[in-house]
Every structure is written in C-alpha cells, then in structure tokens.
Design a protein around this motif. Structure first.
Motif, mmCIF file in Angstrom:
data_model
loop_
_atom_site.group_PDB
_atom_site.id
_atom_site.type_symbol
_atom_site.label_atom_id
_atom_site.label_comp_id
_atom_site.label_asym_id
_atom_site.label_seq_id
_atom_site.Cartn_x
_atom_site.Cartn_y
_atom_site.Cartn_z
ATOM 1 N N ALA A 78 2.437 -0.978 -11.504
ATOM 2 C CA ALA A 78 0.823 -0.554 -12.507
ATOM 3 C C ALA A 78 -0.014 -1.522 -10.947
ATOM 4 N N GLY A 79 0.551 -2.577 -11.289
ATOM 5 C CA GLY A 79 -0.398 -3.298 -9.581
ATOM 6 C C GLY A 79 0.104 -3.147 -8.981
ATOM 7 N N ILE A 80 1.325 -2.751 -7.909
ATOM 8 C CA ILE A 80 1.583 -1.496 -6.859
ATOM 9 C C ILE A 80 0.274 -0.412 -6.801
ATOM 10 N N LEU A 81 0.316 0.248 -8.221
ATOM 11 C CA LEU A 81 -0.380 1.127 -7.733
ATOM 12 C C LEU A 81 -2.638 0.877 -7.641
ATOM 13 N N ALA A 82 -2.729 -0.033 -8.498
ATOM 14 C CA ALA A 82 -4.092 -0.478 -8.274
ATOM 15 C C ALA A 82 -4.122 -0.586 -6.551
ATOM 16 N N ALA A 83 -3.100 -1.670 -6.130
ATOM 17 C CA ALA A 83 -3.718 -2.187 -4.875
ATOM 18 C C ALA A 83 -3.381 -0.869 -3.648
#
Length: 264
Positions: free
Chosen positions: A59-64
């Motif tokens: 989720a963090g990678i996708l948001a970034a």
C-alpha cells in the motif's frame, strides 16, 4: 510473613527459572498453562506481522508511486480509518457479516468441534478459516501505520538524486521503484515492525477474547477476571520476554540489511 523486598526477591529467583508457582484457579503450574496457549498466540502474531509487512509495504509503495492522485488519496483514507476504527467494534461487525449473515467463516475458537475426524488437508483449511478474521483485525492498526511510513519514506527516496540518475540512464520505473527506492526504505521498516510487536501482543488480549481464541490473551483475560495473580504475573513476564525477543531480532535484521551497521 516476610517483608515485601524479601518476598519479591524470592519471586524473582523463581521467575528467572520460569517458575511462577501454581494457578489459584485450578492448582496447575502456571508455565504448563502458558505452554498450552503460547503456540496459538505465536501463530496469530507471526501471521499478523507477516500480513502487516506485505499489505503495508504494498500500500505504501502504491501510494508513493501515485502521489497526489486517486490511489494515494484512497489509501490515505483507508489508513486513517485503520487508525480510527476500534478493533473490537470492527471485529463484531465482521463476525456478523462473514460468520452469521454469509456463513463463510467461523467466528470463534481455533478449530471446529469435529476437527479430529477431518482429513489432514481439511484440518489445515479448518484452522486457516478460523484464523482469517482474528489475523485481519489484529493487523489493521499495524498495516495503517506501516503504509503511512512507507509512503513517506518512498516519497523522499523517489525525489532523491540517485533515482533521477537511474531513470536518466534508462532504468525502468519498476526497477527504480523496487530495486532502489524500496530497498533503501526496507531498512528502517524492519525496526518499525519490531517496535510494533508489543502493540500486536497487547491487542491480542482484546481480539483473542472477542473471538474466544485459545491463546495467551484469552488466558490472561480469564486470569484477570478470576484474580489469578500467579498466572497474571507469568503471562506478563512471558509477554515482556517475547517483546524483547522481537526487538532483538529486528536489530539483528537491521544489521543484516545495512552492512554499514556491522562495520561499526
């Protein structure tokens, strides 16, 4: 019939040997009762920690990768909901939905009543079905925090000069995202996971009670209700040792992932 400091030292000498006496409730050795429940608690927390790592990082990678666009805003909203929604309340809602209304998942215990009569494969799937809801509920808070942290760190890495240089040399966006930015983000993430272990163990007391899960959390709740002080002290000590062990493993992994730590 002795002063407090002498009684404490006597208890401490036994506690070092993991001898916490016998339970007030049934007279069984405290460590024997903990040993019965410890594997179930370790299973629940290991699975929850793994889910926190996988879902939080993705989720963090996708948001970034989609900063200031709708995937980032959607994940951001989910993170704040994960922080805000009480776990026990969400657990009850999911129990009603998936257990009572839809009948897809069991809502209590670790095994079905007829578990011993099932085939080996059915036994595994039965335990897995019982673990779905407790693992998901226990992971929500950790997932929200880790996703927020990874998003922030990944954003800083993607704005750095070495990422621009890799893109200028023709590296693909996926290679830069996972091979460069996420690799550097992963180092402090291990420490964050180690520090989140106390929260998982503490949350297990509530979740195990809600789901009637046969772990240390449910045992500790029953001990508190019965004022079984030897059992309460034993569970508190073992929980502290597990927390210290988790932080120690995180420090070791941190040194493994970052060779600069080993050289100092």
């Amino acid at each position: 019939d002795q002063p407090v400091h002498q009684r404490y030292l006597a208890w401490l000498r036994r506690a070092v040997l993991l001898d916490f006496g016998t339970s007030f409730k049934d007279g069984k050795p405290v460590m024997a009762k903990i040993a019965e429940r410890l594997p179930a608690t370790l299973l629940l927390n290991v699975l929850s920690l793994g889910l926190v790592f996988v879902v939080g990082c993705l989720a963090g990678i996708l948001a970034a990768a989609y900063r200031n666009r709708w995937p980032d805003r959607l994940i951001d909203a989910g993170v704040f909901l994960g922080y805000a929604v009480p776990k026990y309340w969400l657990a009850l809602l999911l129990m009603i939905l998936f257990g009572i209304k839809l009948g897809w998942l069991p809502v209590s215990g670790l095994r079905s009543i007829n578990w011993e009569y099932l085939s080996p494969w059915r036994q595994v799937t039965d335990i897995a079905a019982h673990l779905v809801l407790p693992v998901v509920i226990l992971s929500i808070g950790g997932f929200a925090g880790l996703a927020r942290y990874v998003r922030g760190r990944m954003g800083d890495e993607l704005d750095s000069d070495y990422v621009r240089g890799a893109l200028a040399q023709g590296a693909s966006e996926s290679a830069v995202l996972f091979g460069h930015a996420f690799r550097n983000t992963l180092i402090p993430v291990v420490t964050i996971l180690g520090l989140s272990l106390p929260e998982l163990i503490g949350g297990a007391f509530i979740i195990e009670t809600v789901f009637s899960y046969p772990g240390m959390g449910r045992l500790g709740f029953d001990a508190i209700m019965a004022r079984d002080y030897p059992l309460i002290m034993g569970i508190g000590t073992i929980t502290a040792l597990l927390t210290l062990a988790g932080n120690f493993i995180a420090d070791v992994l941190y040194g493994y992932l970052d060779p600069r730590i080993r050289y100092r």
